[in-house]
Design a protein around this motif. Structure first.
Motif, PDB file in Angstrom:
ATOM      1  N   ASN A 148      17.059   6.711  34.786  1.00 30.83           N
ATOM      2  CA  ASN A 148      17.219   7.679  35.859  1.00 30.83           C
ATOM      3  C   ASN A 148      16.334   8.912  35.731  1.00 30.83           C
ATOM      4  OD1 ASN A 148      18.963   6.421  37.586  1.00 30.83           O
ATOM      5  ND2 ASN A 148      20.781   7.036  36.445  1.00 30.83           N
ATOM      6  N   HIS A 149      15.666   9.025  34.614  1.00 28.09           N
ATOM      7  CA  HIS A 149      14.884  10.243  34.401  1.00 28.09           C
ATOM      8  C   HIS A 149      13.405   9.941  34.332  1.00 28.09           C
ATOM      9  CE1 HIS A 149      17.957  13.305  33.779  1.00 28.09           C
ATOM     10  NE2 HIS A 149      18.706  12.287  33.453  1.00 28.09           N
ATOM     11  N   GLN A 150      12.622  10.786  34.965  1.00 23.96           N
ATOM     12  CA  GLN A 150      11.176  10.622  34.898  1.00 23.96           C
ATOM     13  C   GLN A 150      10.641  11.188  33.598  1.00 23.96           C
ATOM     14  OE1 GLN A 150      10.369  12.947  38.369  1.00 23.96           O
ATOM     15  NE2 GLN A 150      10.285  11.157  39.715  1.00 23.96           N
TER      16      GLN A 150
ATOM     17  N   GLN B  83      11.404  13.794  27.110  1.00 26.19           N
ATOM     18  CA  GLN B  83      11.883  15.145  26.848  1.00 26.19           C
ATOM     19  C   GLN B  83      13.270  15.333  27.448  1.00 26.19           C
ATOM     20  OE1 GLN B  83       8.927  18.357  27.189  1.00 26.19           O
ATOM     21  NE2 GLN B  83       7.541  16.765  27.869  1.00 26.19           N
ATOM     22  N   HIS B  84      14.093  14.320  27.302  1.00 26.61           N
ATOM     23  CA  HIS B  84      15.444  14.391  27.849  1.00 26.61           C
ATOM     24  C   HIS B  84      16.295  15.278  26.961  1.00 26.61           C
ATOM     25  CE1 HIS B  84      18.476  12.747  30.486  1.00 26.61           C
ATOM     26  NE2 HIS B  84      19.286  12.690  29.446  1.00 26.61           N
ATOM     27  N   ILE B  85      16.570  16.474  27.414  1.00 25.23           N
ATOM     28  CA  ILE B  85      17.206  17.456  26.555  1.00 25.23           C
ATOM     29  C   ILE B  85      18.403  18.096  27.240  1.00 25.23           C
ATOM     30  CG2 ILE B  85      15.458  18.168  24.905  1.00 25.23           C
ATOM     31  CD1 ILE B  85      14.125  19.751  26.962  1.00 25.23           C
ATOM     32  N   HIS B  86      19.370  18.474  26.442  1.00 22.95           N
ATOM     33  CA  HIS B  86      20.585  19.087  26.963  1.00 22.95           C
ATOM     34  C   HIS B  86      20.918  20.344  26.173  1.00 22.95           C
ATOM     35  CE1 HIS B  86      22.040  15.828  29.678  1.00 22.95           C
ATOM     36  NE2 HIS B  86      21.064  15.204  29.055  1.00 22.95           N
ATOM     37  N   CYS B  87      21.506  21.303  26.875  1.00 24.11           N
ATOM     38  CA  CYS B  87      21.936  22.543  26.231  1.00 24.11           C
ATOM     39  C   CYS B  87      23.004  22.226  25.175  1.00 24.11           C
ATOM     40  CB  CYS B  87      22.514  23.466  27.303  1.00 24.11           C
ATOM     41  SG  CYS B  87      23.304  24.936  26.644  1.00 24.11           S
TER      42      CYS B  87
ATOM     43  N   ARG C 159      24.473  21.024  29.669  1.00 21.89           N
ATOM     44  CA  ARG C 159      23.722  20.853  30.908  1.00 21.89           C
ATOM     45  C   ARG C 159      22.357  20.249  30.624  1.00 21.89           C
ATOM     46  NH1 ARG C 159      20.119  23.631  34.239  1.00 21.89           N
ATOM     47  NH2 ARG C 159      19.843  25.354  32.781  1.00 21.89           N
ATOM     48  N   HIS C 160      21.908  19.397  31.540  1.00 18.77           N
ATOM     49  CA  HIS C 160      20.582  18.824  31.398  1.00 18.77           C
ATOM     50  C   HIS C 160      19.521  19.898  31.636  1.00 18.77           C
ATOM     51  CE1 HIS C 160      17.471  15.740  31.515  1.00 18.77           C
ATOM     52  NE2 HIS C 160      16.918  16.493  32.453  1.00 18.77           N
ATOM     53  N   LEU C 161      18.500  19.914  30.783  1.00 17.46           N
ATOM     54  CA  LEU C 161      17.438  20.904  30.901  1.00 17.46           C
ATOM     55  C   LEU C 161      16.118  20.202  31.205  1.00 17.46           C
ATOM     56  CD1 LEU C 161      18.369  22.973  27.718  1.00 17.46           C
ATOM     57  CD2 LEU C 161      18.962  23.531  30.072  1.00 17.46           C
TER      58      LEU C 161
ATOM     59  N   TRP D 192      25.867  16.239  30.213  1.00 19.24           N
ATOM     60  CA  TRP D 192      26.239  15.881  31.583  1.00 19.24           C
ATOM     61  C   TRP D 192      25.059  16.169  32.506  1.00 19.24           C
ATOM     62  CZ3 TRP D 192      26.394  19.950  35.220  1.00 19.24           C
ATOM     63  CH2 TRP D 192      26.343  21.233  34.677  1.00 19.24           C
ATOM     64  N   HIS D 193      25.176  15.696  33.744  1.00 15.20           N
ATOM     65  CA  HIS D 193      24.101  15.919  34.707  1.00 15.20           C
ATOM     66  C   HIS D 193      24.657  16.509  35.981  1.00 15.20           C
ATOM     67  CE1 HIS D 193      22.010  12.893  32.162  1.00 15.20           C
ATOM     68  NE2 HIS D 193      21.133  13.845  32.243  1.00 15.20           N
TER      69      HIS D 193
END
Ligand SMILES: [Zn+2]
Ligand SMILES: [Zn+2]
Ligand SMILES: [Zn+2]
Length: 91
Positions: free
Chosen positions: A20-22, A26-30, A35-37, A90-91
């Protein structure tokens, strides 16, 4: 201690949902609120997201709005040697 850092990484990886992510690389969360950043959020002026580096040099992402809480978590990690308590992604 190195093993504990590894465990955190594995948990981060588990939070990664491919497809689901482009920006999967660099899929990162706080660490504070989960939260997704987006990478762009680190580059804003002022930035919407920051990276906190612990005393061992590990880097922990957080919303700018979560900075105080995120720094407290990283400081606790530095004090105790335990992985920082991180919020569920979460997103
Ligand atoms: Zn946050
Ligand atoms: Zn995400
Ligand atoms: Zn550390």
């Amino acid at each position: 201690m190195a093993q504990r850092e590894k465990r955190l990484t594995k948990r981060e990886r588990k939070a990664l949902t491919p497809g689901n992510h482009q920006h999967q690389a660099q899929h990162i969360h706080c660490i504070s609120c989960g939260r997704h950043l987006d990478p762009e959020e680190f580059e804003g002026i002022p930035p919407n997201a920051i990276v906190i580096t612990c005393q061992h040099g590990s880097r922990f992402p957080a919303c700018a709005a979560c900075e105080v809480d995120a720094r407290a978590r990283v400081a606790e990690h530095d004090r105790t040697g335990q992985p920082p308590r991180t919020a569920g992604a979460w997103h």
